[in-house]
Design a protein around this motif. Structure first.
Motif, PDB file in Angstrom:
ATOM      1  N   MET A   1       0.845  -1.200   0.000  1.00  0.00           N
ATOM      2  CA  MET A   1       0.000   0.000   0.000  1.00  0.00           C
ATOM      3  C   MET A   1       0.883   1.255   0.000  1.00  0.00           C
ATOM      4  O   MET A   1       1.986   1.231   0.524  1.00  0.00           O
ATOM      5  N   TYR A   2       0.398   2.307  -0.597  1.00  0.00           N
ATOM      6  CA  TYR A   2       1.155   3.549  -0.668  1.00  0.00           C
ATOM      7  C   TYR A   2       1.313   4.183   0.716  1.00  0.00           C
ATOM      8  O   TYR A   2       0.419   4.103   1.559  1.00  0.00           O
ATOM      9  N   LYS A   3       2.442   4.859   0.920  1.00  0.00           N
ATOM     10  CA  LYS A   3       2.676   5.558   2.180  1.00  0.00           C
ATOM     11  C   LYS A   3       2.105   6.972   2.135  1.00  0.00           C
ATOM     12  O   LYS A   3       1.543   7.456   3.113  1.00  0.00           O
ATOM     13  N   ARG A   4       2.259   7.655   0.985  1.00  0.00           N
ATOM     14  CA  ARG A   4       1.813   9.053   0.888  1.00  0.00           C
ATOM     15  C   ARG A   4       1.161   9.277  -0.472  1.00  0.00           C
ATOM     16  O   ARG A   4       1.750   8.966  -1.506  1.00  0.00           O
ATOM     17  N   VAL A   5      -0.041   9.820  -0.462  1.00  0.00           N
ATOM     18  CA  VAL A   5      -0.789  10.028  -1.690  1.00  0.00           C
ATOM     19  C   VAL A   5      -1.268  11.470  -1.766  1.00  0.00           C
ATOM     20  O   VAL A   5      -1.330  12.178  -0.763  1.00  0.00           O
ATOM     21  N   LEU A   6      -1.628  11.882  -2.982  1.00  0.00           N
ATOM     22  CA  LEU A   6      -2.261  13.186  -3.162  1.00  0.00           C
ATOM     23  C   LEU A   6      -3.619  12.975  -3.829  1.00  0.00           C
ATOM     24  O   LEU A   6      -3.707  12.362  -4.889  1.00  0.00           O
ATOM     25  N   LEU A   7      -4.659  13.454  -3.172  1.00  0.00           N
ATOM     26  CA  LEU A   7      -6.021  13.349  -3.689  1.00  0.00           C
ATOM     27  C   LEU A   7      -6.384  14.644  -4.401  1.00  0.00           C
ATOM     28  O   LEU A   7      -6.304  15.727  -3.819  1.00  0.00           O
ATOM     29  N   LYS A   8      -6.762  14.531  -5.673  1.00  0.00           N
ATOM     30  CA  LYS A   8      -7.165  15.704  -6.459  1.00  0.00           C
ATOM     31  C   LYS A   8      -8.685  15.734  -6.545  1.00  0.00           C
ATOM     32  O   LYS A   8      -9.322  14.846  -7.097  1.00  0.00           O
ATOM     33  N   LEU A   9      -9.283  16.783  -5.937  1.00  0.00           N
ATOM     34  CA  LEU A   9     -10.734  16.955  -5.933  1.00  0.00           C
ATOM     35  C   LEU A   9     -11.118  18.166  -6.773  1.00  0.00           C
ATOM     36  O   LEU A   9     -10.522  19.239  -6.627  1.00  0.00           O
ATOM     37  N   SER A  10     -12.113  18.015  -7.611  1.00  0.00           N
ATOM     38  CA  SER A  10     -12.623  19.168  -8.352  1.00  0.00           C
ATOM     39  C   SER A  10     -13.512  20.008  -7.439  1.00  0.00           C
ATOM     40  O   SER A  10     -14.038  19.511  -6.433  1.00  0.00           O
TER      41      SER A  10
END
Length: 233
Positions: free
Chosen positions: A1-10
């Motif tokens: 599983m990823y440690k750090r992610v970026l969520l892009k929300l409109s």
């Protein structure tokens, strides 16, 4: 599983059916972000401002492009502050930054944002990149690169991945499970702009395009593999 992610929300994702601002939709999105945060994944969020105003739309009706883009950036700051507020109400540690200097939000600082991420805060990036002519796609790629995120989770409204054509118009459109950044550009798929694609490619940051309208999909975008379309080098 990823440690750090970026969520892009409109911005539209936070606007709900009523358009500009929907507290119920904010609650739902914040709840899903909370579920993901509880897995231990470190989360950055880039928010758009389209529920308030879009710079490109204003330009088409005669606004100066620079002023129009700054208006759009101010919309993203309002969304960032709103999301921070709702997350805190739900018991989630959250911190909003702005690329533009405003009284109600701390100015973005790379070292500080990394520190907050390390401490388990959901870090929200408003104000775009702080300059006109750049999309929130590019903002996402830049913030993901600066903060060592492994993947951008690109949340879409009602579209479950990348298709060969608009699936709402062309029923014969084919969904892709995996694409390269070169294929996205070559096929002119328009899921992400060229500047953002180049940044992600150069920094080996994957993108997952998925449908956020299905409950639980924000968490599933990290914990399950068979969801959406993956774009990689």
């Amino acid at each position: 599983m990823y440690k750090r992610v970026l969520l892009k929300l409109s911005g539209e994702a936070l606007g709900g059916n009523d358009g500009v601002f929907d507290i119920g939709m904010l609650d739902e999105v914040a709840s899903e972000i909370k579920d993901l945060a509880l897995t231990g994944v470190q989360i950055g969020v880039v928010v758009g401002g389209g529920n308030f105003v879009r710079g490109r739309t204003l330009e088409k009706v005669g606004f100066d492009r620079v002023n129009a883009d700054y208006m759009g950036m101010m919309g993203t700051i309002m969304n960032a502050i709103a999301l921070e507020t709702i997350l805190k109400k739900q018991g989630v540690k959250a911190k909003a930054f702005s690329a533009l200097a405003v009284a109600t939000c701390e100015k973005y600082d790379i070292a500080k944002s990394r520190e907050y991420l390390n401490q388990g805060y959901v870090v929200i990036f408003g104000g775009g990149v702080g300059a006109p002519y750049f999309s929130t796609d590019t903002t996402s790629a830049l913030r993901a690169s600066e903060n060592n995120c492994e993947i951008i989770l690109m949340a879409k409204n009602g579209v479950d991945g990348v298709y060969s054509d608009d699936p709402q118009v062309n029923k014969a459109a084919v969904k892709y499970n995996v694409l390269t950044f070169d294929e996205v550009l070559m096929k002119n798929l328009k899921v992400i702009d060229a500047t953002a694609a180049s940044l992600c490619k150069d920094n080996h940051i994957e993108i997952l395009v998925f449908d956020m309208k299905k409950k639980g999909n924000i968490k599933k975008s990290v914990t399950e593999t068979a969801i959406g379309t993956v774009i990689k080098v």
